[in-house]
Write an enzyme that holds these catalytic residues in place. Structure first.
Site, PDB file in Angstrom:
ATOM      1  N   PRO A   1       0.824  -1.212   0.000  1.00 34.88           N
ATOM      2  CA  PRO A   1       0.000   0.000   0.000  1.00 34.88           C
ATOM      3  C   PRO A   1       0.854   1.256   0.000  1.00 34.88           C
ATOM      4  CG  PRO A   1      -0.894  -1.603   1.522  1.00 34.88           C
ATOM      5  CD  PRO A   1       0.417  -2.162   1.045  1.00 34.88           C
ATOM      6  N   CYS A   2       0.441   2.245  -0.786  1.00 33.29           N
ATOM      7  CA  CYS A   2       1.297   3.415  -0.993  1.00 33.29           C
ATOM      8  C   CYS A   2       1.522   4.200   0.284  1.00 33.29           C
ATOM      9  CB  CYS A   2       0.717   4.316  -2.073  1.00 33.29           C
ATOM     10  SG  CYS A   2      -0.957   4.886  -1.729  1.00 33.29           S
ATOM     11  N   GLN A   3       0.625   4.056   1.291  1.00 42.24           N
ATOM     12  CA  GLN A   3       0.852   4.776   2.537  1.00 42.24           C
ATOM     13  C   GLN A   3       2.162   4.365   3.192  1.00 42.24           C
ATOM     14  OE1 GLN A   3      -1.825   3.148   1.665  1.00 42.24           O
ATOM     15  NE2 GLN A   3      -3.704   4.299   2.093  1.00 42.24           N
ATOM     16  N   ALA A   4       2.614   3.158   2.866  1.00 38.90           N
ATOM     17  CA  ALA A   4       3.853   2.679   3.478  1.00 38.90           C
ATOM     18  C   ALA A   4       5.055   3.497   3.052  1.00 38.90           C
ATOM     19  CB  ALA A   4       4.089   1.216   3.091  1.00 38.90           C
ATOM     20  N   PHE A   5       4.954   4.214   1.943  1.00 40.02           N
ATOM     21  CA  PHE A   5       6.091   4.953   1.418  1.00 40.02           C
ATOM     22  C   PHE A   5       6.040   6.443   1.744  1.00 40.02           C
ATOM     23  CE2 PHE A   5       5.222   1.523  -1.711  1.00 40.02           C
ATOM     24  CZ  PHE A   5       6.281   0.716  -1.356  1.00 40.02           C
TER      25      PHE A   5
END
Length: 498
Positions: free
Chosen positions: A101-105
């Protein structure tokens, strides 16, 4: 090349199926595309229980160990290999795919990514980096010959950072050759204009460069999609980032097959006349379960695309009909949907609704009822006809599909708000069904979604379109087997099918 990689590569070049592990797997869009290209789906890690069960049902016959929801941050690779009986860890997997998931980055810069990789335990509690860290942990543990990552285009310009480039740097330090680009699913036979970032990495001992599949279909993308791509690529031209691993996407040729349209994708499915069903009391409020089947309408002939969706090997259409061809209960809006023109969005819908309100007031006046604007009775009537959202603040909240174009991007929030995909057929006057969403995402009719309507919509919206995944898988398989690249004049096998 180490003995481990020599053994894996030799096995593939002898014709064995590559063994694939799908991380953040969802219901299995990537898995399905790779399976169709000849990969063996060895296992998956997925946190959502409904999606995990869908994956286990579709790829492992519902075996309990494959239907378990797993938190990747609490799942050790060795334990996963043991639970799924994959054999020795270092020789169990050839390819790892997935999209953390992009929130991880978010806001994780290049120096921190390197530090996370070098000292993973120091950042185990950092929510910005943890899922990225876990993906790398699985790469380190299984030592695959190839990896594939998928994410939104914004990953290329996330707060001014090109995170795809930074991910490549970390993988390259581990011995991989990497490349990333933006691909639109409509160019690969998917009836949807879905733009996503794809990143491929190969062990240097296996392949020296990365290529992406050539398009099989042609269309002119609307301005909004070209604009989104331009925004995502903006950072690539900045002085702060050389973007040396970015590859220009293969360009579609105008002599290719036209992109698959919404009508070609779903026009053969049984019609659902929402207003009639509502009036007859058939359509009611409540959870939509998949316990009733609707037979195919034999009068509606399937297009070439629909025929593929009905006959996909291993996922053929159910003999007794479709059990997930169900729609949202939206009694206020069915009449409004019928009035919308193709391409209409929320401002147009709001104006249509206000016109409907005025028509209703005029009808009441003819009947001798005078309702004063602003009165409690007026507000009650307005609430029953006009959606409550500010037309100036929600311009893209609604959209009626065009029948002669691919659909716009399906999102995971279809489960809560399906107004982004209103059926093009005004007689049906409704939002799309679960099975129609699956068709637009290129899931075959025999693919099973676990849970009820809302979880199924979420699984579909989160998935990578299987036909898009298949195109990538075919390209990766050729690279890993050391086969030549196809020439520009050779049609892809997937294109020939539709």
């Amino acid at each position: 090349m180490t003995d481990r990689f020599t053994h894996k590569a030799a096995r593939l070049r002898a014709g064995a199926k590559p063994r694939l592990l799908d991380l953040f797997a969802g219901c299995g869009g990537l898995s399905l595309g790779f399976k169709a290209a000849g990969f063996e789906i060895s296992g998956a890690v997925e946190f959502d229980p409904d999606a995990a069960r869908s994956h286990g049902i579709n790829f492992h016959g519902g075996a309990v160990e494959h239907c378990i929801a797993r938190d990747i941050t609490r799942t050790d690779p060795a334990e996963l290999a043991a639970d799924l009986q994959l054999g020795p860890l270092e020789d169990a997997i050839d390819v790892i795919v997935g999209g953390p998931p992009c929130q991880a980055f978010a806001r994780v810069g290049r120096p921190k990514l390197r530090e996370i990789d070098a000292h993973p335990q120091a950042f185990r509690n950092d929510p910005r980096a943890r899922l990225y860290q876990e993906y790398l942990r699985y790469v380190d543990a299984f030592q695959p010959l190839a990896v594939l990552m998928e994410n939104v285009p914004d990953l290329l310009n996330h707060g001014g950072q090109n995170l795809a480039e930074e991910i490549c740097e970390v993988l390259e330090a581990k011995g991989y050759t990497c490349g990333y680009t933006l691909l639109n699913a409509s160019f690969y036979g998917v009836p949807q204009m879905r733009e996503r970032m794809f990143l491929i990495g190969y062990r240097r001992e296996v392949a020296q460069r990365v290529t992406f599949p050539k398009p099989s279909h042609w269309m002119t993308l609307p301005p909004g999609y070209e604009g989104s791509r331009a925004v995502a690529l903006k950072v690539l031209n900045s002085l702060l980032d050389d973007a040396h691993d970015y590859l220009d996407p293969p360009s579609p040729r105008r002599d290719l097959i036209p992109a698959v349209t919404a009508e070609q994708a779903i026009g053969d499915l049984p019609p659902i006349y929402a207003r009639r069903q509502l009036a007859a009391g058939v359509l009611k409020r409540g959870a939509r379960r998949f316990n009733e089947t609707i037979p195919y309408d034999r009068r509606r002939k399937p297009s070439a695309y629909a025929s593929v969706m009905r006959s996909w090997s291993g996922f053929e259409a159910p003999a007794d009909g479709l059990s997930d061809h169900v729609i949202r209960y939206l009694p206020r809006d069915y009449e409004l949907f019928a009035r919308l023109n193709p391409g209409d969005q929320y401002p147009q819908a709001h104006q249509h609704a206000m016109n409907m309100l005025e028509e209703r007031l005029a009808e009441l006046r003819r009947q001798g009822q005078m309702i004063r604007t602003g009165s409690a009775e007026y507000e009650r009537l307005k609430d029953a006809i006009v959606p409550p959202y500010d037309a100036s603040k929600f311009p893209n909240k609604w959209r009626k599909m065009w029948r002669d174009q691919p659909a716009r991007t399906l999102m995971a929030h279809l489960g809560k708000d399906g107004y982004s995909h209103i059926h093009y057929d005004s007689e049906q006057s409704r939002t799309i069904s679960v099975r129609e969403a699956a068709r637009l995402q290129s899931f075959p009719d025999g693919f099973v979604f676990s849970g009820t309507m809302n979880p199924a919509f979420r699984q579909i919206g989160n998935a990578v379109p299987p036909l898009m995944a298949r195109a990538l898988a075919e390209t990766m398989l050729m690279a890993m087997r050391g086969e030549r690249e196809e020439t520009a004049d050779e049609p892809r096998r997937a294109a020939a099918a539709i």
